[in-house]
Motif scaffolding. Structure first.
Motif, mmCIF file in Angstrom:
data_model
loop_
_atom_site.group_PDB
_atom_site.id
_atom_site.type_symbol
_atom_site.label_atom_id
_atom_site.label_comp_id
_atom_site.label_asym_id
_atom_site.label_seq_id
_atom_site.Cartn_x
_atom_site.Cartn_y
_atom_site.Cartn_z
ATOM 1 N N SER B 159 -2.596 -1.033 1.960
ATOM 2 C CA SER B 159 -3.033 -2.291 2.422
ATOM 3 C C SER B 159 -4.087 -3.332 1.490
ATOM 4 N N LYS B 160 -4.737 -2.385 0.448
ATOM 5 C CA LYS B 160 -5.533 -3.187 -0.384
ATOM 6 C C LYS B 160 -4.506 -4.005 -1.402
ATOM 7 N N PHE B 161 -3.313 -3.868 -1.447
ATOM 8 C CA PHE B 161 -2.569 -4.785 -2.442
ATOM 9 C C PHE B 161 -1.642 -5.766 -1.691
ATOM 10 N N ALA B 162 -1.687 -5.728 -0.371
ATOM 11 C CA ALA B 162 -0.905 -6.722 0.663
ATOM 12 C C ALA B 162 -1.235 -7.978 0.309
ATOM 13 N N ASP B 163 -2.219 -8.380 -0.249
ATOM 14 C CA ASP B 163 -2.718 -9.740 -0.394
ATOM 15 C C ASP B 163 -1.992 -10.341 -1.723
ATOM 16 N N CYS B 164 -1.827 -9.418 -2.962
ATOM 17 C CA CYS B 164 -1.045 -9.870 -4.093
ATOM 18 C C CYS B 164 0.481 -9.337 -4.083
ATOM 19 N N GLY B 165 0.908 -8.950 -2.822
ATOM 20 C CA GLY B 165 2.383 -8.633 -2.696
ATOM 21 C C GLY B 165 3.008 -7.508 -3.056
ATOM 22 N N VAL B 166 3.631 -6.927 -2.244
ATOM 23 C CA VAL B 166 4.232 -5.422 -2.325
ATOM 24 C C VAL B 166 5.668 -5.631 -1.738
ATOM 25 N N ALA B 167 6.558 -4.986 -2.898
ATOM 26 C CA ALA B 167 8.076 -5.188 -2.561
ATOM 27 C C ALA B 167 8.550 -3.921 -2.464
ATOM 28 N N ILE B 168 9.701 -3.727 -1.797
ATOM 29 C CA ILE B 168 10.443 -2.438 -1.705
ATOM 30 C C ILE B 168 12.074 -2.626 -1.934
ATOM 31 N N LEU B 169 12.382 -1.825 -2.595
ATOM 32 C CA LEU B 169 13.914 -1.769 -2.963
ATOM 33 C C LEU B 169 14.632 -1.856 -1.699
ATOM 34 N N GLU B 170 15.634 -2.811 -1.550
ATOM 35 C CA GLU B 170 16.445 -2.767 -0.180
ATOM 36 C C GLU B 170 17.544 -1.638 -0.402
ATOM 37 N N SER B 171 17.343 -0.462 -0.278
ATOM 38 C CA SER B 171 18.159 0.768 -0.302
ATOM 39 C C SER B 171 17.692 1.883 0.639
ATOM 40 N N PRO B 172 18.327 1.950 1.866
ATOM 41 C CA PRO B 172 17.529 2.836 2.711
ATOM 42 C C PRO B 172 17.784 4.422 2.311
ATOM 43 N N THR B 173 18.955 4.408 1.489
ATOM 44 C CA THR B 173 19.075 6.093 1.145
ATOM 45 C C THR B 173 17.809 6.259 0.045
ATOM 46 N N ASP B 174 17.710 5.472 -0.963
ATOM 47 C CA ASP B 174 16.642 5.654 -1.823
ATOM 48 C C ASP B 174 15.008 5.914 -1.180
ATOM 49 N N ILE B 175 14.790 5.014 -0.271
ATOM 50 C CA ILE B 175 13.569 4.892 0.177
ATOM 51 C C ILE B 175 13.298 5.770 1.362
#
Lengths: 300, 358
Positions: B159-175
């Motif tokens: 939550s502390k990094f939400a303002d500078c932007g967090v991205a997650i790989l679009e791959s349900p298997t990996d995540i």
């Protein structure tokens, strides 16, 4: 004499055969193929669904699986995605109309050669790739992008706003991309407008605004409907714009279809989604068509 | 007229001759700049090189049949299912003398996807971890647990990094596998209970995530548009180097989390209906050449499985723990297996719910 008449009727038939053949080859046959797959069952094979027809001991066995359609009703995801697609397409169409109508009006009332030049400018964006133009919007809307830079240098905001990956970005993307499809039919109907009617209205004491609302607007309804359909229909199934500009929670039917086809490898469900989508689009189409023919009756 | 006919015939004959062509379908940005030219110069075979950026796209083409490709490079868990569907032909190992160069340990690990390595050869392998903008993270949380999955999965941290932007790989298997592993659950299990727990974990951090995407994070992290991203090792290392090249003051660090993470293998295979199977074998054998493999690794920052090439790879690449992890990190890595279609559907449905809340 008779021979000439016969030849003429043959010619007429031929003319009507071309569009029929076109629809048959490029619409009906693919539609039937998709319908067929939608009644099949997914499996791990090439292609990844079970055959519909099978010869079992010299008897033709046909297996139709309506479960795929029932599945779509069972899970609220699909209904929500259809509604969301229609909503996004509708909002985008309204925005496009609000921008497109004044543009078309301005072009239609401009003098030559300005008018031709303006029309050319409307079509000009088609000369670059659609994908590239949507990418350009990413550069404009992103956090460190042009729009935020402009707003901050003007002192309107102190922190960058998040435009990208929102519904607003999708509306902008669709309105921008489909604007020419709205402007051109509107222009066609505005330029056909009989100016003497406006003069008559003015003579009878109407203000320009009253003239617009009671004369111009009703007479250009066919253009409004044609333009709106050309924007609304493709916007429902739009996949690229929400994928590039939309957020994670922008749930459109194009994305759901992609998921079924690619992520789940479930071609039958994907086909069922496509078939239902066709009916979702045909519904409003028929409705607008009826309004259109009514106004045409009324004006003629 | 006659001359024209001769010309036409020679063109037709030329394109159909035994010298022929090979149609290669590989991941984007995944080969050295000179590999194709070297292969063409050595063998006289023309390469039609085409790229994709998701396994799903490749799979759809393969399952539809008659893709026209001779060499394709799916990831292990996808290849596993494609073998079941009968997509690939068995390799003729007599035509692949360079197999001797391959690392026997890695070839043994990928046997879980392709028993006795009958259909495939490892192209490159990598991990799914995360990378962060050191300055942005330091500013927001000086004691951030930068080597742990807690950076992503602990709501108090992410939550502390939400303002500078967090991205997650679009791959349900990996995540989802990474989330299960973080929770101490078996990533390979098809239990719906485990899936539910992983979903709750991801739902808890969902509102702090700006987007899910297969590749967008490469540019965004390098430009400073985001400050934390889960993704493939090579992609994130590319992002790190792009930022360094741009001299924009952004410093990126790639992490294979200490809890362990997903290791994946991309494998070269030949479709059963490949029109040029002979040339495909030659191409695969060429890639397994020690120098060629080393060239590719030096360029794309993914480790190869070619034991003979390791000494030819730049020391700065082999010594990078993000590319060639040490033995203690290696021990914590796990490969993904192919799930049943039923579980795939439930998992993808869960993924949609995580992303959209629907």
């Amino acid at each position: 004499m008779r021979l000439v008449a016969k030849l003429k009727s043959l010619q007429r038939d031929w003319v009507s055969w071309v569009p029929t053949l076109w629809l048959g080859v490029f619409f009906l046959i693919p539609f039937l193929v998709v319908l067929k797959i939608s009644l099949s069952q997914a499996t791990i094979a090439m292609p990844p669904y079970l055959p519909l027809f099978d010869w079992v001991e010299s008897a033709l066995e046909i297996r139709l699986d309506f479960g795929n359609y029932l599945f779509l009703i069972d899970d609220p995801l699909y209904g929500a995605a259809y509604l969301e697609s229609v909503r996004i397409a509708f909002v985008s169409t309204v925005i496009t109309l609000l921008i497109g109508y004044p543009m078309a009006y301005m072009i239609a009332t401009a003098r030559e050669p300005r008018r031709t030049l303006l029309l050319l400018l409307v079509i000009l964006p088609f000369w670059t790739s659609f994908l590239l133009r949507v990418y350009a919007w990413i550069a404009i809307l992103k956090t460190n992008g042009l729009l935020n830079g402009l707003l901050m240098s003007l002192g309107l905001i102190s922190e960058p706003l998040v435009f990208l990956q929102t519904d607003l970005a999708v509306y902008i993307g669709i309105a921008y991309t489909y604007l020419p499809f709205m402007v051109l039919p509107l222009y066609a109907s505005l330029s056909k407008l009989d100016r003497t009617l406006l003069e008559a209205s003015e003579d009878l004491g109407a203000t320009p605004w009253i003239s617009f609302v009671t004369v111009t607007l009703p007479l250009t309804i066919p253009g409004v409907i044609a333009g709106s359909l050309l924007v609304f229909v493709p916007a429902i199934g739009e996949f690229v714009i929400p994928a590039l500009l939309g957020g994670n929670d922008t749930l459109m039917i194009g994305k759901v279809l992609w998921n079924e086809f690619f992520a789940n490898r479930d071609w039958p469900i994907a086909s069922a989604v496509a078939i239902i989508m066709l009916f979702v689009i045909v519904g409003p189409l028929m409705w607008l068509n009826r309004i259109n023919s009514k106004t045409e009756e009324a004006t003629s | 007229m006659n001359r024209f006919l001769v010309l036409l015939l020679s063109v037709v004959a030329g394109s159909a001759s035994a010298q022929g062509v090979v149609n290669v379908y590989n991941w984007s940005d995944y080969i050295a700049e000179d590999t194709i030219a070297k292969f063409e110069a050595e063998t006289g075979i023309k390469v039609n090189y085409d790229v994709f950026d998701t396994n799903e796209l490749l799979e759809a083409k393969l399952l539809a049949g008659s893709s026209g490709y001779d060499v394709v490079v799916p990831t292990g868990n996808f290849l596993e299912r494609q073998i079941q569907a009968g997509v690939f032909r068995q390799l003729d190992k007599s035509k692949l003398p360079n197999l001797a160069n391959m690392d026997p340990d890695i070839m043994r690990i990928v046997e879980q996807h392709d028993p006795s390595n009958a259909h495939s050869v490892v192209y490159m392998w990598g991990t799914t971890g995360f990378a962060y903008n050191t300055k942005a993270i330091q500013e927001r949380m000086p004691d951030a647990p930068v080597s742990s999955w807690a950076m992503i999965f602990d709501p108090d941290v992410v939550s502390k990094f939400a303002d500078c932007g967090v991205a997650i790989l679009e791959s349900p298997t990996d995540i989802i596998a990474s989330a299960k592993h973080y929770l101490g659950l078996d990533p390979a299990s098809e239990s719906s209970d485990d899936l539910k727990q992983a979903e709750e974990l991801l739902m808890g951090v969902r509102k702090h995530i700006r987007y899910f995407h297969p590749s967008q994070y490469i540019n965004d992290l390098a430009n400073g548009d985001i400050c934390l991203a889960v993704g493939y090792s090579g992609d994130l290392l590319q992002s790190r180097d792009r930022a360094a090249d741009a001299k924009n003051g952004i410093e990126i660090e790639y992490v294979i989390p200490e809890e362990g993470g997903v290791v994946w293998f991309d494998l070269m295979a030949i479709p059963a209906d490949a029109p040029n199977a002979e040339e495909a074998h030659q191409f695969i054998n060429f890639i397994m050449d020690a120098q060629i493999s080393a060239d590719i690794t030096n360029y794309v920052f993914y480790a190869n499985a070619n034991a003979a090439s390791t000494e030819l790879v730049n020391p700065e690449v082999t010594s990078d723990p993000g590319i060639y992890p040490g033995d203690d990190v290696k021990a914590g890595l796990f490969a993904l297996k192919a799930f049943s279609p039923r579980y795939d559907r439930i998992m993808n449905r869960t993924w949609t719910r995580i992303k959209t809340g629907q």
